[in-house]
Write an enzyme that holds these catalytic residues in place. Structure first.
Site, PDB file in Angstrom:
ATOM      1  N   ASN A  12       0.862  -1.188   0.000  1.00 42.68           N
ATOM      2  CA  ASN A  12       0.000   0.000   0.000  1.00 42.68           C
ATOM      3  C   ASN A  12       0.900   1.241   0.000  1.00 42.68           C
ATOM      4  O   ASN A  12       1.640   1.464   0.949  1.00 42.68           O
ATOM      5  CB  ASN A  12      -0.894  -0.042   1.248  1.00 42.68           C
ATOM      6  CG  ASN A  12      -1.793   1.170   1.364  1.00 42.68           C
ATOM      7  OD1 ASN A  12      -1.832   2.012   0.472  1.00 42.68           O
ATOM      8  ND2 ASN A  12      -2.511   1.261   2.475  1.00 42.68           N
ATOM      9  N   PHE A  13       0.842   2.012  -1.058  1.00 42.16           N
ATOM     10  CA  PHE A  13       1.711   3.193  -1.161  1.00 42.16           C
ATOM     11  C   PHE A  13       1.226   4.329  -0.256  1.00 42.16           C
ATOM     12  O   PHE A  13       1.944   5.303  -0.046  1.00 42.16           O
ATOM     13  CB  PHE A  13       1.752   3.711  -2.602  1.00 42.16           C
ATOM     14  CG  PHE A  13       2.422   2.798  -3.610  1.00 42.16           C
ATOM     15  CD1 PHE A  13       2.765   1.483  -3.317  1.00 42.16           C
ATOM     16  CD2 PHE A  13       2.715   3.275  -4.883  1.00 42.16           C
ATOM     17  CE1 PHE A  13       3.389   0.662  -4.265  1.00 42.16           C
ATOM     18  CE2 PHE A  13       3.342   2.466  -5.835  1.00 42.16           C
ATOM     19  CZ  PHE A  13       3.676   1.161  -5.533  1.00 42.16           C
ATOM     20  N   LYS A  14      -0.026   4.218   0.226  1.00 42.15           N
ATOM     21  CA  LYS A  14      -0.669   5.310   0.989  1.00 42.15           C
ATOM     22  C   LYS A  14      -0.521   6.625   0.216  1.00 42.15           C
ATOM     23  O   LYS A  14      -0.493   6.610  -1.027  1.00 42.15           O
ATOM     24  CB  LYS A  14      -0.094   5.370   2.411  1.00 42.15           C
ATOM     25  CG  LYS A  14      -0.274   4.036   3.154  1.00 42.15           C
ATOM     26  CD  LYS A  14      -0.245   4.150   4.642  1.00 42.15           C
ATOM     27  CE  LYS A  14      -0.566   2.804   5.275  1.00 42.15           C
ATOM     28  NZ  LYS A  14      -0.642   2.799   6.722  1.00 42.15           N
ATOM     29  N   HIS A  96      -9.783   0.472   4.810  1.00 39.54           N
ATOM     30  CA  HIS A  96      -8.506   0.596   5.501  1.00 39.54           C
ATOM     31  C   HIS A  96      -8.727   1.378   6.798  1.00 39.54           C
ATOM     32  O   HIS A  96      -9.606   2.242   6.879  1.00 39.54           O
ATOM     33  CB  HIS A  96      -7.473   1.303   4.600  1.00 39.54           C
ATOM     34  CG  HIS A  96      -6.090   1.199   5.147  1.00 39.54           C
ATOM     35  ND1 HIS A  96      -5.629   2.027   6.139  1.00 39.54           N
ATOM     36  CD2 HIS A  96      -5.085   0.332   4.874  1.00 39.54           C
ATOM     37  CE1 HIS A  96      -4.389   1.675   6.442  1.00 39.54           C
ATOM     38  NE2 HIS A  96      -4.038   0.652   5.697  1.00 39.54           N
ATOM     39  N   GLU A 144      -5.545  -6.025  10.510  1.00 35.15           N
ATOM     40  CA  GLU A 144      -4.493  -5.072  10.903  1.00 35.15           C
ATOM     41  C   GLU A 144      -4.887  -4.373  12.200  1.00 35.15           C
ATOM     42  O   GLU A 144      -5.827  -3.572  12.203  1.00 35.15           O
ATOM     43  CB  GLU A 144      -4.332  -3.970   9.845  1.00 35.15           C
ATOM     44  CG  GLU A 144      -3.874  -4.415   8.490  1.00 35.15           C
ATOM     45  CD  GLU A 144      -3.338  -3.253   7.656  1.00 35.15           C
ATOM     46  OE1 GLU A 144      -2.275  -3.440   7.052  1.00 35.15           O
ATOM     47  OE2 GLU A 144      -3.951  -2.179   7.627  1.00 35.15           O
ATOM     48  N   ILE A 149       0.024  -0.064  13.161  1.00 38.16           N
ATOM     49  CA  ILE A 149       0.258   0.439  11.799  1.00 38.16           C
ATOM     50  C   ILE A 149       1.339   1.522  11.819  1.00 38.16           C
ATOM     51  O   ILE A 149       1.307   2.447  12.625  1.00 38.16           O
ATOM     52  CB  ILE A 149      -1.056   0.986  11.184  1.00 38.16           C
ATOM     53  CG1 ILE A 149      -2.008  -0.183  10.888  1.00 38.16           C
ATOM     54  CG2 ILE A 149      -0.772   1.789   9.908  1.00 38.16           C
ATOM     55  CD1 ILE A 149      -3.360   0.223  10.340  1.00 38.16           C
ATOM     56  N   GLY A 184       3.138  -3.095  10.714  1.00 39.28           N
ATOM     57  CA  GLY A 184       4.500  -3.273  11.209  1.00 39.28           C
ATOM     58  C   GLY A 184       5.320  -4.324  10.471  1.00 39.28           C
ATOM     59  O   GLY A 184       6.471  -4.574  10.827  1.00 39.28           O
ATOM     60  N   ALA A 205       3.115  -1.221   4.148  1.00 43.61           N
ATOM     61  CA  ALA A 205       3.317   0.084   3.516  1.00 43.61           C
ATOM     62  C   ALA A 205       4.701   0.629   3.814  1.00 43.61           C
ATOM     63  O   ALA A 205       5.612   0.582   2.984  1.00 43.61           O
ATOM     64  CB  ALA A 205       2.239   1.059   3.993  1.00 43.61           C
ATOM     65  N   SER A 206       4.898   1.119   5.052  1.00 46.02           N
ATOM     66  CA  SER A 206       6.135   1.858   5.351  1.00 46.02           C
ATOM     67  C   SER A 206       7.398   1.022   5.159  1.00 46.02           C
ATOM     68  O   SER A 206       8.442   1.567   4.792  1.00 46.02           O
ATOM     69  CB  SER A 206       6.083   2.419   6.780  1.00 46.02           C
ATOM     70  OG  SER A 206       5.810   1.402   7.712  1.00 46.02           O
TER      71      SER A 206
HETATM   72  O1  G3P Z   1      -2.033  -0.862   4.515  1.00 47.82           O
HETATM   73  C1  G3P Z   1      -0.928  -1.319   5.206  1.00 47.82           C
HETATM   74  C2  G3P Z   1      -0.748  -0.604   6.463  1.00 47.82           C
HETATM   75  O2  G3P Z   1      -1.816  -0.117   7.111  1.00 47.82           O
HETATM   76  C3  G3P Z   1       0.301  -1.127   7.347  1.00 47.82           C
HETATM   77  O3  G3P Z   1       1.193  -0.101   7.341  1.00 47.82           O
HETATM   78  O4  G3P Z   1       3.375   0.930   7.510  1.00 47.82           O
HETATM   79  O5  G3P Z   1       2.610  -0.692   9.246  1.00 47.82           O
HETATM   80  O6  G3P Z   1       3.208  -1.496   6.974  1.00 47.82           O
HETATM   81  P1  G3P Z   1       2.689  -0.382   7.809  1.00 47.82           P
END
Ligand code: G3P
Length: 225
Positions: A12-14, A96, A144, A149, A184, A205-206
């Site tokens: 997810n590129f957000k 989301h 999630e 997150i 995470g 994402a991150s």
């Molecule tokens: O959509 C994926 C997200 O909500 C998780 O984000 O940065 O924790 O991988 P992250």
């Protein structure tokens, strides 16, 4: 348009600064090249502004980050499942944690998406929410915990039970739904653990978008697959 297959890594590129403008296509191309080199299905969820361009430029599944329960017609500023499909996307994320929808809207978006051949990944923040969503038969559910997150501790370490319990609860409702986990997730070890817990893949994402080197991050993610 390419379809995702198991196991799947969904990036997810957000709306991070790192994906504004043509930078989104750069990351999507890296996803494509790591997917090709590893044989692992990697799906990209770019911002809506880049969706069509990216879907037409890469050979991996592309998903929108959201879709609205809206039919084509006289409405303004909405993203219909039909136009997301027409843009070349394989599917859409829905609900989301950063873009919640009501349960009624979730069911409508799933139905409209199914009607036009768009895959759905619906996010859920708990086992109970996942079970309620499973009744509408989306293609995938991504569990999630919102508090994890964007953090550095993977859901697979912080709360493995939510992953295992979501998989078993969702499968009781509908065996055909693939359960992903996210929040995470950053390393190949996290992905390996997710699959050991029964997940069909991960949503993250991150770990990729904010990584110093997104290619290295992706190579690590597919390391044990
Ligand atoms: O959509 C994926 C997200 O909500 C998780 O984000 O940065 O924790 O991988 P992250």
């Amino acid at each position: 348009m390419t379809e995702p297959s198991r196991p799947v890594i969904v990036v997810n590129f957000k709306v991070y600064r790192e994906v504004e403008g043509t930078k989104a296509l750069d990351i999507a191309r890296i996803c494509g090249s790591v997917s090709k080199g590893s044989g692992i299905s990697i799906a990209a969820c770019p911002p809506m502004t880049e969706l069509g361009n990216i879907a037409r430029s890469v050979d991996i599944p592309v998903f929108s980050q959201n879709a609205d329960p809206c039919l084509p017609g006289s409405s303004t500023g909405w993203s219909t499942p039909s136009m997301i499909k027409a843009a070349g996307a394989a599917g859409t994320l829905i609900n989301h944690a950063e873009h919640r929808q009501t349960i009624r809207n979730i069911s409508q978006v799933i139905e409209l998406s199914r009607g036009c051949g768009l895959k759905t990944i619906v996010c859920a923040d708990s086992v109970g929410a996942a079970v309620r969503i499973a009744r509408f038969a989306p293609d995938m559910i991504a569990v999630e915990p919102p508090e994890l997150i964007g953090g550095d501790v993977s859901v697979t370490d912080a709360d493995p039970a939510i992953v295992e319990n979501t998989v078993s609860a969702v499968k009781k409702v509908n065996k055909g739904i693939s359960v992903l986990c996210g929040a995470g997730v950053k390393t190949g070890k996290d992905v390996k653990k997710a699959l050991e817990l029964g997940a069909g893949g991960v949503l993250l994402a991150s770990g990729v978008v904010k990584a110093k080197d997104p290619r290295e991050a992706l190579l690590d993610l597919v390391r044990y697959l």
